[in-house]
Structures are given as structure tokens and as C-alpha cells.
Design a protein around this motif. Sequence first.
Motif, mmCIF file in Angstrom:
data_model
loop_
_atom_site.group_PDB
_atom_site.id
_atom_site.type_symbol
_atom_site.label_atom_id
_atom_site.label_comp_id
_atom_site.label_asym_id
_atom_site.label_seq_id
_atom_site.Cartn_x
_atom_site.Cartn_y
_atom_site.Cartn_z
ATOM 1 N N TYR A 86 5.334 6.987 -6.160
ATOM 2 C CA TYR A 86 4.546 7.068 -5.486
ATOM 3 C C TYR A 86 5.038 6.250 -3.435
ATOM 4 O O TYR A 86 5.654 5.245 -3.974
ATOM 5 C CB TYR A 86 3.639 6.290 -5.464
ATOM 6 C CG TYR A 86 2.983 7.006 -6.891
ATOM 7 C CD1 TYR A 86 2.227 8.127 -6.865
ATOM 8 C CD2 TYR A 86 3.185 6.779 -8.296
ATOM 9 C CE1 TYR A 86 1.437 8.879 -8.055
ATOM 10 C CE2 TYR A 86 2.686 7.030 -9.178
ATOM 11 C CZ TYR A 86 1.178 8.350 -8.948
ATOM 12 O OH TYR A 86 1.639 9.069 -10.658
ATOM 13 N N THR A 87 4.966 6.931 -2.644
ATOM 14 C CA THR A 87 5.216 6.214 -1.356
ATOM 15 C C THR A 87 3.593 6.613 -0.222
ATOM 16 O O THR A 87 3.435 7.163 -0.903
ATOM 17 C CB THR A 87 6.300 6.957 -0.652
ATOM 18 O OG1 THR A 87 6.474 7.366 -0.616
ATOM 19 C CG2 THR A 87 7.771 6.434 -1.924
ATOM 20 N N GLY A 88 3.404 5.026 0.100
ATOM 21 C CA GLY A 88 3.189 5.687 1.182
ATOM 22 C C GLY A 88 1.404 4.852 1.113
ATOM 23 O O GLY A 88 1.154 4.382 -0.426
ATOM 24 N N VAL A 89 0.238 5.030 2.055
ATOM 25 C CA VAL A 89 -0.812 4.214 0.928
ATOM 26 C C VAL A 89 -2.268 5.351 1.196
ATOM 27 O O VAL A 89 -2.586 6.693 1.606
ATOM 28 C CB VAL A 89 -1.540 3.322 1.725
ATOM 29 C CG1 VAL A 89 -0.544 2.598 2.292
ATOM 30 C CG2 VAL A 89 -1.420 4.587 3.036
ATOM 31 N N VAL A 90 -3.274 5.939 0.758
ATOM 32 C CA VAL A 90 -4.611 5.985 0.659
ATOM 33 C C VAL A 90 -5.904 5.706 1.292
ATOM 34 O O VAL A 90 -5.771 4.200 0.849
ATOM 35 C CB VAL A 90 -5.450 7.003 -0.436
ATOM 36 C CG1 VAL A 90 -6.228 7.422 -0.183
ATOM 37 C CG2 VAL A 90 -4.360 7.853 -1.518
ATOM 38 N N PHE A 102 -8.045 -1.125 -10.855
ATOM 39 C CA PHE A 102 -7.766 -1.623 -9.073
ATOM 40 C C PHE A 102 -6.448 -1.926 -9.219
ATOM 41 O O PHE A 102 -5.739 -1.800 -8.065
ATOM 42 C CB PHE A 102 -8.630 -2.381 -9.450
ATOM 43 C CG PHE A 102 -8.764 -3.214 -7.457
ATOM 44 C CD1 PHE A 102 -8.809 -2.307 -6.822
ATOM 45 C CD2 PHE A 102 -8.422 -4.691 -7.425
ATOM 46 C CE1 PHE A 102 -8.558 -2.655 -5.000
ATOM 47 C CE2 PHE A 102 -7.600 -5.104 -6.375
ATOM 48 C CZ PHE A 102 -7.900 -4.095 -4.609
ATOM 49 N N LEU A 103 -6.135 -3.274 -9.899
ATOM 50 C CA LEU A 103 -4.038 -4.096 -9.530
ATOM 51 C C LEU A 103 -3.544 -2.991 -9.252
ATOM 52 O O LEU A 103 -2.264 -2.473 -8.947
ATOM 53 C CB LEU A 103 -4.278 -5.303 -10.694
ATOM 54 C CG LEU A 103 -5.459 -6.135 -10.222
ATOM 55 C CD1 LEU A 103 -5.328 -7.133 -11.659
ATOM 56 C CD2 LEU A 103 -5.197 -6.978 -9.436
ATOM 57 N N LYS A 104 -3.822 -1.512 -10.693
ATOM 58 C CA LYS A 104 -2.434 -0.534 -10.853
ATOM 59 C C LYS A 104 -2.623 0.399 -9.051
ATOM 60 O O LYS A 104 -1.562 -0.129 -8.443
ATOM 61 C CB LYS A 104 -2.936 0.154 -11.894
ATOM 62 C CG LYS A 104 -1.822 1.325 -12.307
ATOM 63 C CD LYS A 104 -1.680 1.569 -12.964
ATOM 64 C CE LYS A 104 -1.264 3.274 -12.945
ATOM 65 N NZ LYS A 104 -2.011 4.268 -14.649
ATOM 66 N N LEU A 105 -3.604 0.332 -8.721
ATOM 67 C CA LEU A 105 -3.414 1.292 -7.416
ATOM 68 C C LEU A 105 -3.678 0.395 -6.016
ATOM 69 O O LEU A 105 -3.282 0.969 -4.561
ATOM 70 C CB LEU A 105 -5.744 1.363 -6.961
ATOM 71 C CG LEU A 105 -5.957 2.756 -8.897
ATOM 72 C CD1 LEU A 105 -7.192 2.970 -8.590
ATOM 73 C CD2 LEU A 105 -4.388 3.891 -8.550
ATOM 74 N N LYS A 106 -4.011 -1.002 -6.010
ATOM 75 C CA LYS A 106 -4.715 -1.774 -4.992
ATOM 76 C C LYS A 106 -3.092 -1.784 -4.038
ATOM 77 O O LYS A 106 -3.005 -1.616 -2.322
ATOM 78 C CB LYS A 106 -3.968 -2.877 -5.607
ATOM 79 C CG LYS A 106 -4.114 -4.320 -4.125
ATOM 80 C CD LYS A 106 -4.356 -5.461 -3.836
ATOM 81 C CE LYS A 106 -4.813 -6.416 -3.332
ATOM 82 N NZ LYS A 106 -5.313 -7.843 -3.491
ATOM 83 N N PRO A 107 -1.708 -1.004 -4.202
ATOM 84 C CA PRO A 107 -0.733 -1.528 -3.699
ATOM 85 C C PRO A 107 -0.624 -0.139 -2.949
ATOM 86 O O PRO A 107 -0.044 0.231 -1.532
ATOM 87 C CB PRO A 107 0.741 -1.363 -4.515
ATOM 88 C CG PRO A 107 0.449 -1.674 -5.774
ATOM 89 C CD PRO A 107 -1.316 -1.833 -5.579
ATOM 90 N N TYR A 108 -1.463 0.646 -2.585
ATOM 91 C CA TYR A 108 -1.533 2.532 -2.353
ATOM 92 C C TYR A 108 -2.930 2.506 -1.890
ATOM 93 O O TYR A 108 -3.547 3.476 -1.130
ATOM 94 C CB TYR A 108 -1.323 3.616 -3.488
ATOM 95 C CG TYR A 108 -0.365 3.518 -4.704
ATOM 96 C CD1 TYR A 108 1.304 3.544 -3.681
ATOM 97 C CD2 TYR A 108 -0.518 2.833 -5.701
ATOM 98 C CE1 TYR A 108 2.410 3.048 -4.687
ATOM 99 C CE2 TYR A 108 1.053 2.359 -5.963
ATOM 100 C CZ TYR A 108 1.250 3.007 -6.020
ATOM 101 O OH TYR A 108 3.349 2.719 -6.919
ATOM 102 N N LEU A 109 -3.656 1.174 -1.642
ATOM 103 C CA LEU A 109 -4.842 1.197 -0.936
ATOM 104 C C LEU A 109 -5.041 0.954 0.401
ATOM 105 O O LEU A 109 -3.980 -0.385 0.702
ATOM 106 C CB LEU A 109 -5.840 0.972 -2.042
ATOM 107 C CG LEU A 109 -5.695 1.451 -2.845
ATOM 108 C CD1 LEU A 109 -7.027 0.539 -3.793
ATOM 109 C CD2 LEU A 109 -6.658 3.203 -3.003
ATOM 110 N N THR A 110 -5.846 1.847 1.363
ATOM 111 C CA THR A 110 -6.060 0.854 2.398
ATOM 112 C C THR A 110 -6.858 1.318 2.943
ATOM 113 O O THR A 110 -7.737 2.124 2.570
ATOM 114 C CB THR A 110 -4.632 1.044 3.720
ATOM 115 O OG1 THR A 110 -4.779 0.759 4.381
ATOM 116 C CG2 THR A 110 -4.774 2.645 4.070
ATOM 117 N N LEU A 111 -7.650 0.892 4.046
ATOM 118 C CA LEU A 111 -8.896 1.491 5.255
ATOM 119 C C LEU A 111 -8.876 1.187 6.677
ATOM 120 O O LEU A 111 -9.660 1.531 6.937
ATOM 121 C CB LEU A 111 -10.108 -0.096 4.478
ATOM 122 C CG LEU A 111 -10.550 -0.850 3.637
ATOM 123 C CD1 LEU A 111 -11.305 -1.500 3.417
ATOM 124 C CD2 LEU A 111 -11.508 0.311 2.182
#
Length: 126
Positions: free
Chosen positions: A35-39, A89-98
Motif C-alpha cells: 500500500y502506498t499513499g493516503v486516504v 485504527f493503528l493498522k490503518l493510521k499510516p494511510y489516513l489523512t484529513l
Amino acid sequence: MSGRMLGMLGAAVLGLVLLGPGAAGAANAKARTQYTGVVNLNEATVAQLDLLPGVGAKAAQRIITWREKRAFKRVEELVRVKGFGKKQFLKLKPYLTLQGPTTLKVEKAPVEMSEVRVTGDPVAKR
């Protein structure tokens, strides 16, 4: 030839017969998901949220339903959405942004032989 050598030779031949000639190539053909980038939690579509590891279409829809009621102010607020605990959440955190656009990409990367871990010794189990 000794009986032991014949046994080892027989095991090797049996292994080749059972595994087939492509067995070595099959190990090289394995791939892992990268996985690369953010959501962006406040702007992503169901399809984009569905790309996140461990998030399906139903969970993605719950995120959208949540943000329609109140926009996310912090990515940590994801744990308030049903089905998302601290561990997820900790698994997803690197891929999350606002902020900014959603740039998440999912690719299958080949597994290098140096990354393959062999467990157990079939000969030792006799």
C-alpha cells in the motif's frame, strides 16, 4: 548404496513427483500486497475507502455515514465508527489523512526469496 542414501534419494524423487516441476517457480510467483499513499477520510469514496487493508464495502459505507453526520476533525475519531477499534485504527493510521487528495494505491509486489521464511523440518519429523 547404503539404505540411508536410498531412502534420502527416494524422498527427493517423491518430493519432485508430488510437488511437480513448477514447485520452485511457484515460490517465486508469490506476491504480497503493498500500500502506498493516503486516504482522505472526509472526501474518499466507498471504492477508495475499500482499498484500505481490512476495510470492506460495508465498513467503508459506515465511514461515509459517520462523516455525513459530522466531519472528521482528527483521524483518531475513526475508532468511533462501528467496527473500528484501536487495533484496526493503528493498522490503518499510516494511510489516513484529513487533508489533500486521496492517493492510496494497492499493488502486488513480488516476494523475494530472502523474505521467504521456512518453518519446520520435514526430515526431522520422522
